[in-house]
Design a protein around this motif. Structure first.
Motif, PDB file in Angstrom:
ATOM      1  N   PRO A 220       0.823  -1.213   0.000  1.00  0.00           N
ATOM      2  CA  PRO A 220       0.000   0.000   0.000  1.00  0.00           C
ATOM      3  C   PRO A 220       0.861   1.267   0.000  1.00  0.00           C
ATOM      4  O   PRO A 220       0.419   2.312  -0.454  1.00  0.00           O
ATOM      5  N   ALA A 241       3.069 -10.295  18.435  1.00  0.00           N
ATOM      6  CA  ALA A 241       1.773  -9.942  19.019  1.00  0.00           C
ATOM      7  C   ALA A 241       1.531  -8.458  18.884  1.00  0.00           C
ATOM      8  O   ALA A 241       2.420  -7.672  18.569  1.00  0.00           O
ATOM      9  N   LEU A 242       0.307  -8.121  19.142  1.00  0.00           N
ATOM     10  CA  LEU A 242      -0.112  -6.730  19.090  1.00  0.00           C
ATOM     11  C   LEU A 242       0.722  -5.875  20.034  1.00  0.00           C
ATOM     12  O   LEU A 242       1.002  -4.712  19.771  1.00  0.00           O
ATOM     13  N   GLY A 244       3.693  -5.762  20.589  1.00  0.00           N
ATOM     14  CA  GLY A 244       4.896  -5.232  19.963  1.00  0.00           C
ATOM     15  C   GLY A 244       4.667  -3.845  19.438  1.00  0.00           C
ATOM     16  O   GLY A 244       5.462  -2.927  19.653  1.00  0.00           O
ATOM     17  N   ALA A 245       3.544  -3.647  18.792  1.00  0.00           N
ATOM     18  CA  ALA A 245       3.240  -2.345  18.224  1.00  0.00           C
ATOM     19  C   ALA A 245       3.019  -1.325  19.315  1.00  0.00           C
ATOM     20  O   ALA A 245       3.482  -0.193  19.237  1.00  0.00           O
ATOM     21  N   GLU A 248       6.103   0.007  20.990  1.00  0.00           N
ATOM     22  CA  GLU A 248       6.849   0.917  20.118  1.00  0.00           C
ATOM     23  C   GLU A 248       6.107   2.225  19.930  1.00  0.00           C
ATOM     24  O   GLU A 248       6.636   3.169  19.372  1.00  0.00           O
ATOM     25  N   ASP A 251       3.196   4.275  14.742  1.00  0.00           N
ATOM     26  CA  ASP A 251       3.672   5.368  13.911  1.00  0.00           C
ATOM     27  C   ASP A 251       2.824   6.617  14.073  1.00  0.00           C
ATOM     28  O   ASP A 251       3.045   7.621  13.432  1.00  0.00           O
TER      29      ASP A 251
ATOM     30  N   GLU C 747      -7.122 -10.588  15.542  1.00  0.00           N
ATOM     31  CA  GLU C 747      -6.287  -9.428  15.233  1.00  0.00           C
ATOM     32  C   GLU C 747      -6.703  -8.876  13.868  1.00  0.00           C
ATOM     33  O   GLU C 747      -6.998  -9.637  12.951  1.00  0.00           O
ATOM     34  N   GLU C 751      -3.770  -3.933  12.623  1.00  0.00           N
ATOM     35  CA  GLU C 751      -2.963  -4.161  13.829  1.00  0.00           C
ATOM     36  C   GLU C 751      -1.749  -5.018  13.508  1.00  0.00           C
ATOM     37  O   GLU C 751      -0.643  -4.756  13.978  1.00  0.00           O
ATOM     38  N   ALA C 754       0.926  -3.008  11.803  1.00  0.00           N
ATOM     39  CA  ALA C 754       1.639  -2.127  12.738  1.00  0.00           C
ATOM     40  C   ALA C 754       2.614  -2.939  13.586  1.00  0.00           C
ATOM     41  O   ALA C 754       3.765  -2.543  13.788  1.00  0.00           O
ATOM     42  N   ALA C 755       2.154  -4.097  14.055  1.00  0.00           N
ATOM     43  CA  ALA C 755       3.016  -4.928  14.892  1.00  0.00           C
ATOM     44  C   ALA C 755       4.221  -5.424  14.094  1.00  0.00           C
ATOM     45  O   ALA C 755       5.349  -5.426  14.589  1.00  0.00           O
ATOM     46  N   ALA C 758       6.715  -2.646  13.659  1.00  0.00           N
ATOM     47  CA  ALA C 758       7.491  -2.436  14.883  1.00  0.00           C
ATOM     48  C   ALA C 758       8.541  -3.530  15.018  1.00  0.00           C
ATOM     49  O   ALA C 758       9.699  -3.255  15.358  1.00  0.00           O
ATOM     50  N   LYS C 762      12.655  -3.130  15.009  1.00  0.00           N
ATOM     51  CA  LYS C 762      13.505  -3.629  16.096  1.00  0.00           C
ATOM     52  C   LYS C 762      14.806  -4.204  15.561  1.00  0.00           C
ATOM     53  O   LYS C 762      15.834  -4.137  16.212  1.00  0.00           O
TER      54      LYS C 762
END
Ligand SMILES: Nc1nc2c(c(=O)[nH]1)N[C@H]1C(S)=C(S)[C@@H](COP(=O)(O)OP(=O)(O)OC[C@H]3O[C@@H](n4cnc5c(=O)[nH]c(N)nc54)[C@H](O)[C@@H]3O)O[C@H]1N2
Ligand code: SF4
Ligand code: SF4
Ligand code: SF4
Ligand code: SF4
Lengths: 253, 459, 789
Positions: A220, A241-242, A244-245, A248, A251, C747, C751, C754-755, C758, C762
């Motif tokens: 995208p 897993a969620l 993680g986002a 951080e 964004d 999920e 989401e 985004a995960a 991230a 890392k």
């Protein structure tokens, strides 16, 4: 551009449920048969020149014994902002009023520039003149042009089937029904991972699928706005897993 | 400064017309030899057109390869002419005089050669008419002017037209000279070509003004041509390593680097082949080498900026591409050769005056640059295509086929062949410029040394 | 680039003449035509098409098809939406029919040879039929076909019967153990229906059921529903190779070859121990077992034997026991062992433990066929039976064999010298469409109609749980050759020929008549829920032909509950053939697998079947060997190295394809390649893994234990580029979620993206991870694969 009376109220889209695809290749061959794609000989495989308007990519993830093989069918994404279009010097590839990226074989001179422009690598070049032994020409589909060597080809969203379907409905003075037009790949796909329809019709299956939480498109970030979209693969073993986002901070979108 | 012989006009004519008035012994065998190579090349091109692009090593997704590389290479070389003659003419750099024509000629012939590559690399070359000429009036579709592949022929066409005119205008006085010194069919030829050149003040003035105007016109074209060539790549979002905003200046400066180096190579050859030691002198090499040091360093800066920008993004496909380009076999070898020959060896050597004044060393180092610059283009074009986007499943490699290599060799032979053919009938060093410079030359005493100086005409 | 001196001179002449481009290219006129502005390709629609319904009797199961016909030519095959087995869908195996119909190397007419040593020469049908009549007028005759479920098989067996001869079927990858186990556990002759679509948990073993096992199109359709159900189903698959089915599973149990039954019983232990089954269910299950035997199958012990961790076994067991409805089934390599019946019986017995027998989302038994006289079930005769049969041939006790639909010479392992057996029979008469290895040994080769040209019936097995009769009708007439003087194949139907030979002995004169008798029978049977109802039998027949068959959703199978007898009677441990005396190298277990596209080789003549990439390796056109990367490393093998695969029965060569999904100790080789004859695309292509299978047999059924061969692997030292679709780099994604985005249940895609982002970032902030999975690994992978080229 020639106006196309009776067409244009539709916008075609393909919804691909990655969770269902088993990698069975039925779509690959069905497309090949329907669209008179030349025989992919051994030489074409060795030189990486085989033509496959829809391909099923197989990705590895993880390590044995928890390794996963993931399949994803990829065909022309029929981008609204197709990077393949502006680069073509002869307008052999252009956008029509129904969300399709169309390839005009007759105009194509074979620069292969569009293929470089396409981020999804779904454009295929005819390095050799396609040949069928005479008797096999019996099964060629009369609805679809046979391409000569030196030109580009790619998934057309089975435009000939779409035209037939729209005309048929028009001649019977009735609205087109959802699911009435099936692309060859969708028709074959045993798991119904492939779903074709009119995204302008809010009740169509593709419109419903677009609302799914698992909706995503390929790359995208390039802003190509594909008319092919995907529903993500579901895996209970997913490790990222969620959280993680969240840790951080994301964004900030 | 070495002692330089001051020649009178007769002697100048004799030496500089030694190619036209009496053919050197090496000329015929060389041209015939090259002719055979060129002929074989054309046969191979014919074979390729006949059989289809299947005879190349191209694949999916490496749809462009050696041909486009060589196209960019020759367009790059073509920047020599304008760099040397237009800029130096406008800046009134006197040392330019003996090399302008050869440089312009190199521009014209390399452009002609470059243009052939996009044509033969198309799947259906015979249909290119549809591409460049608007034809489909019924459907109202003209060529797609948004496509760099339309801008390319327009820009190159303009550049070619301008350069040819530029070359021709500068050739007029010498054509008159030749007309007066030949007989028979040659005289007829030169008479027609000289367009009635007589050398009267009005003609001289028109010729000078024309030359200056054309130089000024050519400069923006010179910048635009390679910028547009760079857009062939830069506007493609799908190919890692191509969609870079610095491509236009990066390509232009790279082109100057390779073009000027090609001129140096050619100057060395001219000096050896026609024994023009009095005209093409070590100080010319010295000046060009100094220029090249600056250009090459700027170019290297761009090269690294491009890498740095790419790494900034931390995009996985970008990283994968750079991994391939710099660290993986056989690209790491190519990358090394490219850095060594494109910059480290030549620039390192040019830092020394003894090298700059040594014709043989200059010949080899400048040749090195163009090997490096060809590799640079190859390394920009091919790895990006073999590492297209994150679809790892489709990643592929590319090896040019014998047909492609032959056509590369053909192109070098073809340009050399055309240059030698030209040199048989037209002087490679402009006589009138040479004589003009001698008129301006004088020596000024500064302190205890005599410094050669140039006196300008007062308008 | 081959260019003879003459060509070169001709070319240079043309080039210098400047005529090269147009004259030499032979550019057709169309290149010069400016396309009409009103006929964009997208607008081109010409001609009227007709669609005819039929069934494919040559596939794994009978798929109902509709065939698009234009101007008398078959253009496209698609699934028949009405047909209850494949429900409108089809597979690679169905599309290929078009190419077998129009194959350029299709036998144009009969071929015959006097003696086995002689040359096959063209002959006329009149000649051929008189030879056929003479040769079959004996009781010292055997009729051989592939397993046939419909009237064709019935005709073949009746023909043998009226002549006093024998009828025997052959299936290179025989399902004898499967049928035996189904009989044993469910007391059913026909395979049952597995209600995958409505199951919450599917537990399968060995069977590549999404690709080539039993009824793959139907199973795939059900799988699609299983995945989209309200509660997304959970699939556990145990197989010693990562097949397409293993890839689709939520949990893959990479079981060591021959340990599938152990794992099934370990799972039973988990279900019982954790109280996930009712007392009645537990009793039903354990009463069928020798007392205390389950103690030998504790998860920890089985883990050590099977290579699957106890943790996974427990997890699978919990899921299977608790997330019901659950269904368990198996086949394929799981049953292809000396103790195959034990393994499959254990697997099928699991269904009683979770109350799956006869219930929604479980195992549904199929009714007896709706057509009088047909068995509705077909499997190849056991290998043991074949050994006896071939011994008869070799002993000279047989004068005539008639072979149809099987390539004995290709399908039989080296342990039986089938060529010698064929040569011992004076009359070897083979029907078929394209030359095969058996025809090469025949005395009479008769061109057979393709199923798109012939009449027939086919009872799907397994059916959908109720009675179905598929009707096969000719969708095209004979096709005229390009020169318009002959037929591309002057072919006749196998059934028609036998019926003609038998005169009135069988009770019908043609297959068409049998189809008519069938529809008349179905008409008389009546039934308000049947797919077709009509006022008279004529209209009824037309209706059935139009729909592609007849079915009655109420004519379901028996729904009694079962108390199966003690099923552990024979061997419970695997045995493998030896490898002594085979030279250097490493020993692996050979796991042959049926190709997704070629099946057992019956489709290899079609270039489409050859060219469609294998789902896992993406390879085409050649025989490859899937080998574990560590195993490969131990003999310094990388992709493209040609391997010797040696067993005590022989050796073949295959191109190595090491990939990260192969368990250690296993080598997977596709079946279907290595035909000596087979038309221009198949002949001499690849190597035939069936040949090197040892002669081990399932103890109880005598079926060939085709997964019980140990092989020794050596490098040949030669290399070839493996023709495959996948590129030059091993396809691990370079960043998570691209292009296949994976979400955890619940999920959203957003989401997950985004995960993943991230996670990816890392890599560049954490030195540890960077070293582990960042730049380095990408770099290593790339340079590794590049250097392989
Ligand atoms: N639509 C739109 N387009 C515009 C403009 C506009 O206003 N609107 N403005 C124009 C103007 S004036 C400009 S200057 C350009 C700017 O155009 P860009 O230079 O593209 O600027 P940004 O999009 O702000 O930032 C580029 C990227 O740098 C990343 N980044 C941020 N900090 C760092 C860092 O420390 N290191 C690295 N490596 N990356 C970092 C960001 O995450 C972002 O992805 O856009 C021009 N184009
Ligand atoms: S290959 Fe054909 S479609 Fe693609 S850019 Fe060139 S001319 Fe256009
Ligand atoms: S997917 Fe590629 S070919 Fe298709 S429209 Fe987009 S850019 Fe063009
Ligand atoms: S939509 Fe049609 S053209 Fe496109 S991939 Fe599917 S079958 Fe092929
Ligand atoms: S047909 Fe459907 S399930 Fe099979 S590979 Fe294609 S998309 Fe996947």
């Amino acid at each position: 551009m020639v106006t196309q009376a009776g067409f244009g109220n539709h916008k075609w889209a393909m919804a691909v449920d990655v969770d269902k695809c088993t990698g069975c290749q039925a779509c690959v061959l069905a497309c090949q048969v329907e669209n008179n794609i030349p025989l992919n000989t051994q030489d074409r495989f060795e030189r990486n020149r085989s033509i496959s308007w829809i391909r099923v990519e197989r990705y590895w993830e993880g390590e044995f014994p928890d390794i996963k093989a993931r399949f994803i069918p990829i065909m022309c994404q029929h981008c609204e902002n197709a990077p393949c279009e502006p680069v073509c010097p002869v307008f052999a590839t252009y956008h029509n009023a129904e969300g399709m990226n169309v390839q005009v074989y007759n105009r194509c001179v074979g620069t292969r520039y569009c293929a470089n422009g396409c981020p999804y690598i779904v454009r295929f070049f005819n390095y050799w003149e396609p040949v069928w032994p005479e008797s096999l020409r019996n099964h060629l589909n009369p609805d679809v042009t046979i391409r000569s060597r030196g030109i580009m080809e790619k998934c057309s969203f089975c435009v000939h089937r779409v035209r037939r379907g729209v005309r048929k409905a028009a001649s019977e003075s009735r609205p087109l029904e959802d699911g009435e037009i099936q692309t060859a790949c969708q028709e074959a796909c045993p798991t119904s991972a492939l779903n074709f329809g009119d995204i302008n019709d809010p009740n169509s299956r593709v419109s419903q699928m677009k609302k799914d939480d698992r909706y995503y498109t390929l790359m995208p970030q390039l802003g190509t706005s594909p008319n092919v979209f995907y529903l993500a693969k579901v895996d209970e073993d997913r490790e990222i897993a969620l959280t993680g986002a969240e840790s951080e901070g994301g964004d900030g979108h | 400064m070495q002692q330089r012989r001051v020649l009178d006009q007769v002697e100048t004519n004799r030496i500089l017309l030694n190619g036209q008035l009496n053919t050197p012994k090496w000329w015929l065998p060389t041209v015939l030899g090259l002719g055979v190579v060129v002929l074989i090349g054309f046969v191979i091109i014919g074979f390729m057109v006949n059989r289809g692009l299947g005879v190349t090593g191209l694949s999916r997704p490496v749809y462009w390869g050696l041909f486009i590389t060589t196209f960019v290479f020759w367009v790059g070389i073509s920047h020599a002419g304008i760099m040397i003659s237009a800029i130096l003419r406008l800046t009134q750099a006197e040392w330019r005089r003996p090399v302008t024509r050869a440089a312009e000629l190199l521009t014209v012939f390399s452009l002609l050669t470059a243009l052939i590559f996009p044509l033969i690399h198309a799947g259906r070359p015979w249909r290119i008419a549809y591409w460049i000429l608007p034809y489909d009036f019924a459907r109202g579709i003209f060529p797609n002017i948004r496509s760099p592949l339309i801008m390319d022929p327009v820009a190159i066409g303009t550049y070619l037209t301008g350069s040819t005119l530029f070359l021709y205008v500068a050739l007029l006085p010498d054509l008159g000279n030749l007309r007066d010194r030949t007989r028979g069919w040659q005289k007829t030829l030169y008479t027609v070509l000289a367009l009635g050149w007589r050398g009267n003040p009005r003609q001289w003035k028109l010729q000078t003004v024309g030359g200056i105007l054309l130089s000024a016109l050519m400069l923006p074209i010179f910048v635009s041509v390679h910028s547009i060539v760079s857009w062939d790549f830069a506007i493609t979002p799908a190919v890692e390593g191509w969609h870079s905003t610095i491509f236009a200046p990066y390509f232009v400066i790279g082109a100057v680097h390779s073009g000027v180096s090609a001129v140096v190579t050619m100057m060395a050859l001219m000096r050896w082949l026609w024994k023009w030691d009095d005209f093409i002198r070590p100080e010319h090499f010295d000046a060009l080498a100094r220029l090249l040091i600056v250009v090459a360093t700027a170019w290297l800066g761009f090269t690294f900026l491009e890498l740095v920008f790419a790494i900034y993004s931390l995009d996985a496909p970008e990283i994968a591409l750079r991994e391939l380009q710099i660290f993986s076999w056989p690209w790491n070898l190519m990358f090394g050769v490219f850095l060594m020959t494109g910059y480290i060896i030549p620039v390192g050597m040019w830092l020394f005056k003894s090298v700059r004044n040594n014709i043989a060393l200059m010949f080899w180092t400048s040749l090195f640059v163009n090997i490096g610059m060809w590799l640079e283009r190859f390394m920009i074009i091919v790895p990006g295509l073999s590492r297209r986007t994150p679809f790892v499943y489709t990643w592929d490699s590319y090896r040019p086929s014998l047909v492609e290599w032959s056509i590369l060799v053909w192109s070098v032979a073809w340009v050399t062949f055309l240059m030698l053919l030209f040199s048989r009938f037209f002087p490679l060093v402009p006589l009138f410029e040479q004589k003009e410079s001698q008129i301006f030359v004088d020596k000024i005493k500064i302190g205890r040394v005599n410094v050669p100086a140039i006196l300008r005409e007062q308008e | 680039m081959k260019l003879t001196r003459r060509e070169f001179l001709a070319l240079s002449g043309k080039a210098t003449a400047g005529a090269v481009i147009f004259a030499a290219c032979g550019i057709p006129e169309r290149e010069l035509i400016v396309q009409s502005p009103v006929e964009l390709p997208e607008d081109l629609v010409r001609g009227e098409d007709a669609w005819f319904a039929t069934v494919n009797p040559d596939g794994r199961n009978s798929d109902g098809l509709i065939v698009r016909v234009m101007q008398g030519r078959a253009k496209k095959v698609a699934g028949n939406v009405d047909f209850p087995v494949n429900m409108g869908k089809h597979s690679v195996r169905d599309d290929v029919a078009l190419q077998l119909l129009y194959h350029p190397d299709r036998l144009a007419g009969p071929l015959s040879r006097r003696t086995h040593g002689g040359q096959l020469a063209q002959t006329s049908w009149t000649q051929a039929e008189s030879v056929l009549a003479a040769a079959t007028n004996t009781s010292r005759m055997t009729v051989v076909t592939n397993p046939l479920r419909g009237h064709l098989g019935w005709v073949a067996s009746r023909f043998a019967e009226v002549r006093g001869g024998r009828y025997i079927t052959f299936d290179p990858v025989e399902q004898g153990v499967l049928h035996g186990s189904i009989k044993k556990i469910f007391d059913a002759d026909v395979l049952p229906e597995f209600d995958i679509a409505n199951a919450h948990t599917v537990l399968s073993f060995g069977a590549d059921w999404l690709s080539s096992w039993v009824s793959p199109v139907r199973h795939s359709v059900q799988y699609g529903k299983f995945r989209s159900a309200e509660t997304r189903g959970y699939m556990i698959h145990g197989e010693s190779r990562m097949s397409m089915t293993a890839a689709a599973a939520d949990m893959w149990l990479p079981i060591r070859p021959g340990r599938e039954g152990d794992v099934a019983l370990a799972i039973a232990n988990v279900v019982i121990d954790e109280g996930l089954a009712s007392a009645a269910e537990i009793t039903a299950f354990t009463s069928a077992l020798p007392a205390g035997i389950l103690n030998a199958y504790r998860p920890q012990d089985v883990a050590a034997r099977s290579g699957v961790s106890a943790e996974k076994i427990v997890k699978a067991g919990r899921r299977f026991g608790s997330s019901r409805p659950s269904v368990a089934f198996g086949g394929g390599s799981a049953g292809a062992h000396v103790h195959g019946t034990f393994a499959l019986s254990a697997i099928y017995a699991l269904n009683t433990l979770v109350g799956a027998v006869g219930s929604t989302g479980g195992v549904k038994l199929n009714p007896a066929p709706a057509v009088e006289g047909l068995s509705g079930s077909a499997t190849g005769a056991s290998f043991a039976a074949w050994e006896q049969e071939l011994a008869q041939w070799r002993a000279g006790n047989i004068d005539t064999v008639i072979i149809r639909g099987v390539d004995l010479a290709h399908g039989m392992p080296n342990s039986v010298d089938v060529i010698d057996a064929l040569q011992s029979v004076p009359n070897v008469i083979v029907f078929g469409t394209v030359m095969d290895d058996t025809m090469a040994e025949a005395t009479l080769v008769l061109p057979e109609k393709s199923y798109l040209e012939d009449w027939g019936t086919d009872i799907p097995e397994p059916g959908p749980g109720y009675a179905v009769v598929g009707i096969q009708q000719p969708v095209v007439g004979p096709t005229i050759s390009a020169d318009e003087v002959s037929l591309i194949a002057d072919a006749r139907g196998f059934g028609d020929e036998l019926l003609r030979l038998a005169g009135n002995d069988i009770g019908a004169s043609s297959m068409q008549q049998l189809v008519e008798q069938t529809t008349n029978g179905l008409f008389n049977r009546g039934g308000s829920t049947a797919s077709v109802s009509a006022p008279n039998s004529n209209l009824f027949r037309k209706g059935v032909l139009q729909r592609g068959g007849w079915w009655d959703t109420r004519a379901t199978g028996p729904s009694r509950s079962f108390s199966f007898p003690n099923f552990i009677r024979g061997k419970t441990e695997a045995e493998f053939s030896g490898t002594s005396g085979l030279g250097q190298g490493i020993d692996l277990t050979l796991v042959p697998f049926v190709s997704n596209n070629l099946l057992d080789g019956r489709l290899s003549a079609a270039p489409w079947a050859q060219q469609v990439p294998d789902p896992m390796s993406s390879a085409a056109w050649a025989t490859w060997a899937e080998i574990n990367k560590e195993d490969a490393k131990s003999i310094e093998v990388s992709e493209g190295d040609i391997l010797f695969i040696k067993s005590t029965s022989g050796e073949i060569e295959a191109i190595a394809y090491p990939h990260p999904g192969v368990p250690r100790g296993v080598i997977g080789v596709p079946i279907g390649y290595g035909k000596i004859e087979g038309g221009r695309w198949a002949e001499g292509r690849g190597e035939n893994v069936l040949k090197i299978i040892s002669d081990k047999k399932d103890e109880e059924t005598g079926a060939l234990a085709w997964a019980a061969t140990s092989v020794r692997i050596q490098k040949t030292g030669r290399r070839l580029k493996l023709p495959k679709f996948e590129g030059t780099v091993e396809a691990f994604p370079i960043e998570p979620g691209v292009p296949v985005l994976v979400v955890a249940p619940g999920e959203t895609a957003h989401e997950a993206e985004a995960a993943n982002e991230a996670e990816y970032r890392k890599l560049f902030t954490n030195d540890e991870t960077r070293r582990e999975i960042g730049r380095d690994s990408i770099g290593d992978r790339i340079s590794e694969s590049e250097s392989q080229e």
